[in-house]
Design a protein around this motif. Structure first.
Motif, short mmCIF file in Angstrom:
data_model
loop_
_atom_site.label_atom_id
_atom_site.label_comp_id
_atom_site.label_asym_id
_atom_site.label_seq_id
_atom_site.Cartn_x
_atom_site.Cartn_y
_atom_site.Cartn_z
N SER A 146 20.61 69.02 24.52
CA SER A 146 20.92 68.35 25.79
C SER A 146 19.90 68.75 26.84
O SER A 146 19.45 69.90 26.88
CB SER A 146 22.32 68.72 26.28
OG SER A 146 23.31 68.28 25.38
N ALA A 147 19.55 67.79 27.67
CA ALA A 147 18.65 68.04 28.79
C ALA A 147 18.90 66.96 29.82
O ALA A 147 18.92 65.78 29.48
CB ALA A 147 17.20 68.05 28.35
N GLY A 148 19.10 67.35 31.06
CA GLY A 148 19.45 66.36 32.07
C GLY A 148 20.77 65.72 31.72
O GLY A 148 21.73 66.40 31.35
N ASP A 149 20.82 64.40 31.80
CA ASP A 149 22.04 63.67 31.46
C ASP A 149 21.99 63.09 30.06
O ASP A 149 22.84 62.27 29.69
CB ASP A 149 22.25 62.52 32.46
CG ASP A 149 22.54 63.04 33.87
OD1 ASP A 149 23.14 64.11 33.99
OD2 ASP A 149 22.13 62.36 34.83
N SER A 173 6.08 60.72 32.26
CA SER A 173 7.06 61.40 33.11
C SER A 173 6.49 61.57 34.52
O SER A 173 7.23 61.87 35.46
CB SER A 173 7.42 62.77 32.53
OG SER A 173 6.36 63.69 32.65
N VAL A 174 5.19 61.33 34.66
CA VAL A 174 4.52 61.39 35.96
C VAL A 174 4.29 59.99 36.51
O VAL A 174 4.46 59.72 37.70
CB VAL A 174 3.17 62.14 35.86
CG1 VAL A 174 2.40 62.05 37.16
CG2 VAL A 174 3.40 63.60 35.47
N THR A 175 3.90 59.07 35.64
CA THR A 175 3.48 57.74 36.09
C THR A 175 4.62 56.73 36.20
O THR A 175 4.40 55.62 36.67
CB THR A 175 2.41 57.16 35.15
OG1 THR A 175 2.97 56.99 33.84
CG2 THR A 175 1.21 58.09 35.07
N THR A 176 5.81 57.08 35.76
CA THR A 176 6.97 56.21 35.92
C THR A 176 8.09 57.00 36.59
O THR A 176 7.97 58.21 36.81
CB THR A 176 7.49 55.66 34.57
OG1 THR A 176 8.11 56.73 33.83
CG2 THR A 176 6.34 55.08 33.75
N ASP A 177 9.18 56.33 36.89
CA ASP A 177 10.32 56.99 37.54
C ASP A 177 11.40 57.40 36.54
O ASP A 177 12.58 57.48 36.89
CB ASP A 177 10.92 56.05 38.59
CG ASP A 177 9.97 55.79 39.74
OD1 ASP A 177 9.21 56.71 40.09
OD2 ASP A 177 9.99 54.67 40.29
N TYR A 178 11.01 57.66 35.29
CA TYR A 178 11.99 57.96 34.25
C TYR A 178 11.79 59.37 33.68
O TYR A 178 12.01 59.60 32.49
CB TYR A 178 11.88 56.91 33.14
CG TYR A 178 12.30 55.54 33.58
CD1 TYR A 178 13.64 55.16 33.60
CD2 TYR A 178 11.36 54.62 34.02
CE1 TYR A 178 14.04 53.90 34.02
CE2 TYR A 178 11.73 53.35 34.45
CZ TYR A 178 13.07 53.00 34.44
OH TYR A 178 13.46 51.74 34.87
N GLN A 179 11.39 60.30 34.55
CA GLN A 179 11.19 61.66 34.06
C GLN A 179 12.46 62.31 33.54
O GLN A 179 12.41 63.27 32.79
CB GLN A 179 10.56 62.53 35.15
CG GLN A 179 11.29 62.54 36.49
CD GLN A 179 10.79 61.45 37.41
OE1 GLN A 179 11.41 60.40 37.48
NE2 GLN A 179 9.71 61.67 38.10
N ASP A 180 13.62 61.74 33.89
CA ASP A 180 14.90 62.31 33.46
C ASP A 180 15.21 62.01 32.00
O ASP A 180 16.13 62.61 31.44
CB ASP A 180 16.04 61.80 34.34
CG ASP A 180 16.13 60.29 34.38
OD1 ASP A 180 15.07 59.63 34.43
OD2 ASP A 180 17.26 59.75 34.39
N VAL A 181 14.44 61.10 31.34
CA VAL A 181 14.71 60.77 29.94
C VAL A 181 13.49 60.98 29.04
O VAL A 181 13.60 60.89 27.82
CB VAL A 181 15.22 59.32 29.77
CG1 VAL A 181 16.54 59.14 30.52
CG2 VAL A 181 14.19 58.31 30.23
N ILE A 182 12.32 61.23 29.62
CA ILE A 182 11.09 61.32 28.83
C ILE A 182 10.86 62.76 28.36
O ILE A 182 10.57 63.65 29.16
CB ILE A 182 9.89 60.81 29.63
CG1 ILE A 182 10.07 59.33 29.98
CG2 ILE A 182 8.59 61.03 28.84
CD1 ILE A 182 8.99 58.76 30.86
#
Length: 384
Positions: free
Chosen positions: A194-197, A297-306
């Motif tokens: 598990s990591a984040g949500d 994880s830097v170039t998009t807004d989805y660092q919470d799943v990458i």
């Protein structure tokens, strides 16, 4: 490299087919869209930033006779993809920052426009382009026709080899980097993590791969990823889907949602802007994804799943071609292939989730990286 410091560029928006016909015969290059560095040339949502109009903005930039001029023809999908095209743009921005160099950018909307843009740059006399950079394997057919027609014009192409004396070709060993992210996926899906949500189930029997246009190039990503997954756990299967596009996030989201619902908890994409939809699906389902070409994880807004990205140094190829052009030692008729040993591809862990990956997992991946470089692991470049 620090992309925030690169702010000098000239920009051409993709224009409609009717406008292209009118522009093809002009003596000057494609008109340049104005930019003072406050736009990345694409929408922050991962779109190509186009409003669908045929309007082309113009910026006039005075340049001395010694200035090197380069024309950039990007892949379909456009700038703002957070991966392939943006990585190429980073390379030309760095070159412009370091050398006496001016450049124009074009974003074709379809494969049929590649020839027109290539020809426009080659025919231009104001400015006279020293190099035309063709980004993406889908440009190979057009360039194979264009290059012989303009033997005094230098070209470079990324992701394909065009056999012509005035073309320098750059390819990558995408399968090597994809092996590493595949191993990561196989190791994590085999345990409860598990990591984040997001989380893995621990008893998952499959992971996923979403490709864009089906081709021998994208098959290299698939082949390496699958080999890495199997090296981690022979019992884990890989679901594979090709969406047929590099510019449709909705198609990527639909493909990923289907895979997640079928038991996958980690999906790797090699689909350009289409891959943004994979990230959205991962967030929706509380699962994980793996990016491509740049550290997404830097170039998009989805660092919470990458979890990680398989970075591909397209910027290195673009920069190298620009540098040799500026220095007067550009070598046409040559081909360069960049893999792990040449730092052409690699695995980069996500900025938010990377430090939560167990040390023993990261250690196994690192060991495989060293074994590939040393020739102890041979990674297949086509699916079995």
């Amino acid at each position: 490299m620090d992309t925030d410091r690169f702010d000098r560029r000239k920009f051409v928006k993709g224009v409609g087919a009717a406008s292209l016909v009118g522009l093809a015969g002009c003596s000057g290059g494609p008109e340049s869209g104005g930019s003072d560095g406050d736009s990345n040339g694409g929408g922050s949502d991962g779109s190509d930033g186009s409003d669908g109009s045929d309007e082309t903005e113009t910026e006039t930039e005075a340049s001395g006779s010694e200035t090197t001029n380069i024309g950039m023809v990007y892949a379909t999908g456009g700038l703002g993809d957070g991966s392939f095209n943006d990585q190429a743009q980073t390379g030309i921005q760095q070159a412009a920052d370091e050398f006496d160099l001016s450049y124009d950018e074009s974003e074709p909307d379809s494969v049929s426009q590649f020839s027109t843009y290539q020809t426009q740059y080659a025919q231009s006399t104001d400015p006279d382009y020293d190099l035309v950079s063709c980004i993406g394997f889908l440009q190979a057919d057009a360039l194979s026709q264009t290059a012989p027609d303009y033997p005094d014009q230098d070209f470079m192409i990324v992701d394909s080899v065009v056999d012509a004396d005035n073309v320098r070709s750059y390819t990558f060993k995408e399968h090597e980097g994809s092996y590493l992210v595949g191993q990561l996926a196989g190791l994590l899906t085999s345990r409860s993590f598990s990591a984040g949500d997001s989380s893995t189930s621990g008893d998952s029997t499959n992971v996923g791969f979403v490709g864009g246009v089906e081709s021998s190039l994208i098959a290299k990503f698939e082949a390496g990823f699958t080999a890495g997954v199997k090296a981690a756990n022979e019992d884990v299967d890989v679901q594979t889907t090709y969406t047929g596009s590099f510019s449709e996030p909705s198609a990527g989201q639909e493909a990923a949602l289907s895979m997640y619902s079928s038991g996958a908890d980690i999906i790797y994409h090699a689909a350009g802007n289409t891959g943004v939809g994979v990230f959205q699906a991962a967030r929706d389902e509380g699962k994980f994804a793996i990016g491509v070409d740049r550290d997404q994880s830097v170039t998009t807004d989805y660092q919470d799943v990458i979890l990680a990205s398989m970075v591909k140094r397209v910027d290195t190829a673009v920069y190298n071609a620009a540098e040799t052009t500026v220095n007067g030692n550009f070598e046409g008729g040559t081909a360069t292939s960049l893999g792990l040993a040449e730092d052409g591809v690699d695995i980069v862990y996500g900025t938010e989730l990377g430090d939560q990956i167990p040390d023993e997992v990261a250690s196994e991946v690192q060991s495989s990286r060293e074994a590939i470089v040393d020739g102890e692991i041979s990674v297949p470049d086509s699916p079995e």
